[in-house]
Design a protein around this motif. Sequence first.
Motif, short mmCIF file in Angstrom:
data_model
loop_
_atom_site.label_atom_id
_atom_site.label_comp_id
_atom_site.label_asym_id
_atom_site.label_seq_id
_atom_site.Cartn_x
_atom_site.Cartn_y
_atom_site.Cartn_z
N ALA A 111 60.57 47.15 41.37
CA ALA A 111 59.61 47.40 42.44
C ALA A 111 58.88 48.70 42.16
O ALA A 111 59.40 49.58 41.47
CB ALA A 111 60.31 47.48 43.79
N MET A 112 57.68 48.78 42.69
CA MET A 112 56.90 50.01 42.60
C MET A 112 56.84 50.58 44.01
O MET A 112 56.46 49.88 44.96
CB MET A 112 55.49 49.71 42.10
N ILE A 113 57.22 51.83 44.16
CA ILE A 113 57.14 52.50 45.45
C ILE A 113 56.06 53.56 45.33
O ILE A 113 56.00 54.29 44.33
CB ILE A 113 58.50 53.10 45.90
N GLU A 114 55.16 53.59 46.31
CA GLU A 114 54.04 54.52 46.25
C GLU A 114 53.76 55.10 47.63
O GLU A 114 54.15 54.52 48.64
CB GLU A 114 52.79 53.81 45.72
N LEU A 115 53.08 56.22 47.63
CA LEU A 115 52.64 56.82 48.88
C LEU A 115 51.40 56.06 49.34
O LEU A 115 50.46 55.85 48.57
CB LEU A 115 52.32 58.30 48.69
N VAL A 116 51.38 55.63 50.58
CA VAL A 116 50.32 54.75 51.08
C VAL A 116 48.96 55.43 51.02
O VAL A 116 47.96 54.83 50.64
CB VAL A 116 50.64 54.31 52.53
N ASP A 117 48.87 56.70 51.36
CA ASP A 117 47.58 57.38 51.42
C ASP A 117 47.03 57.73 50.05
O ASP A 117 45.88 58.14 49.94
CB ASP A 117 47.72 58.65 52.27
N TYR A 118 47.82 57.60 49.01
CA TYR A 118 47.35 57.86 47.66
C TYR A 118 47.14 56.57 46.90
O TYR A 118 47.28 56.52 45.69
CB TYR A 118 48.35 58.75 46.91
N ASN A 119 46.80 55.54 47.59
CA ASN A 119 46.65 54.22 47.01
C ASN A 119 45.33 54.14 46.24
O ASN A 119 44.28 54.35 46.80
CB ASN A 119 46.67 53.19 48.13
N THR A 120 45.39 53.81 44.95
CA THR A 120 44.18 53.62 44.17
C THR A 120 44.03 52.19 43.72
O THR A 120 42.94 51.75 43.40
CB THR A 120 44.20 54.53 42.92
N VAL A 121 45.11 51.42 43.71
CA VAL A 121 45.07 50.05 43.24
C VAL A 121 44.56 49.12 44.32
O VAL A 121 43.69 48.28 44.10
CB VAL A 121 46.47 49.60 42.76
N TYR A 122 45.07 49.24 45.53
CA TYR A 122 44.73 48.34 46.62
C TYR A 122 43.75 49.01 47.57
O TYR A 122 43.97 49.12 48.75
CB TYR A 122 45.99 47.93 47.39
N GLY A 123 42.61 49.47 47.04
CA GLY A 123 41.62 50.17 47.84
C GLY A 123 40.67 49.23 48.55
O GLY A 123 40.80 48.02 48.53
N THR A 124 39.66 49.82 49.18
CA THR A 124 38.68 49.02 49.92
C THR A 124 37.81 48.21 48.97
O THR A 124 37.33 47.15 49.33
CB THR A 124 37.80 49.95 50.77
N ASP A 125 37.57 48.71 47.76
CA ASP A 125 36.76 47.96 46.81
C ASP A 125 37.43 46.65 46.44
O ASP A 125 36.77 45.62 46.32
CB ASP A 125 36.52 48.79 45.54
N VAL A 126 38.72 46.69 46.26
CA VAL A 126 39.45 45.47 45.93
C VAL A 126 39.41 44.50 47.11
O VAL A 126 39.26 43.31 46.95
CB VAL A 126 40.91 45.81 45.55
N ALA A 127 39.50 45.03 48.32
CA ALA A 127 39.47 44.17 49.50
C ALA A 127 38.11 43.48 49.62
O ALA A 127 38.04 42.32 50.00
CB ALA A 127 39.76 45.00 50.75
N LYS A 128 37.04 44.16 49.28
CA LYS A 128 35.72 43.54 49.34
C LYS A 128 35.62 42.39 48.35
O LYS A 128 35.09 41.35 48.67
CB LYS A 128 34.64 44.58 49.05
N THR A 129 36.12 42.59 47.14
CA THR A 129 36.04 41.51 46.16
C THR A 129 36.92 40.35 46.58
O THR A 129 36.57 39.21 46.33
CB THR A 129 36.46 42.01 44.76
N GLU A 130 38.05 40.62 47.24
CA GLU A 130 38.90 39.53 47.71
C GLU A 130 38.17 38.71 48.76
O GLU A 130 38.25 37.50 48.77
CB GLU A 130 40.20 40.09 48.30
N LYS A 131 37.42 39.35 49.63
CA LYS A 131 36.68 38.62 50.64
C LYS A 131 35.65 37.71 49.98
O LYS A 131 35.48 36.58 50.37
CB LYS A 131 35.99 39.58 51.60
N LYS A 132 34.97 38.23 48.96
CA LYS A 132 33.98 37.42 48.28
C LYS A 132 34.63 36.21 47.63
O LYS A 132 34.12 35.11 47.72
CB LYS A 132 33.25 38.25 47.22
N SER A 133 35.76 36.44 46.96
CA SER A 133 36.42 35.33 46.29
C SER A 133 36.94 34.33 47.31
O SER A 133 36.93 33.13 47.06
CB SER A 133 37.56 35.83 45.40
#
Length: 184
Positions: A111-133
């Motif tokens: 598992a990968m454990i990360e600090l939520v506020d330092y998230n670079t992988v699951y950012g808003t840009d990724v969420a926008k592309t997910e909506k488009k797809s």
Amino acid sequence: MRHGKKLNHLGRTNSHRKAMMSNMATSLILHKRITTTLAKAKALRGYVEPILTKSKNDTTHSRRTVFSYLQDKDATNILFREIAEKIANRPGGYTRIIKMENRLGDNAEMAMIELVDYNTVYGTDVAKTEKKSTRRRGGAAKTKTAETAPVAAEAVKAEPVAEAPAVETPEAPAANEENAEKGE
């Protein structure tokens, strides 16, 4: 009896477990994301979240308390300066555990454990592309046919209108006369 004691010992002695949690918490604070086994990540979450909550109150006592857990001055300073600012408005849930593929050598759950506020992988840009797809996959046939049919109808209507002024000019007064006869 051990009623209500849910601490995962992780197959280690008490001193070894405390040292390992301290080192993992320090690494998490310094690097913002670490990869470890799922059991260690879950144990680390229970260890590091109270420390992060403690860092919101920047007093000498809270700094000394956090340092007693981390045993690292650099990590303590970063925690109170950078991380505490980002998590100031968050009421809890400072970490995120993301399951990964099993380890090749022993098939351990990773598992990968990360600090939520330092998230670079699951950012808003990724969420926008997910909506488009999602739009493309979910209603591609419905959306395209619904959108292209009115556009095609408008295009067909637009073409005769462009040619119509020369042909429809004599008909326009007739239409006006019909409207006049009806009393409109």
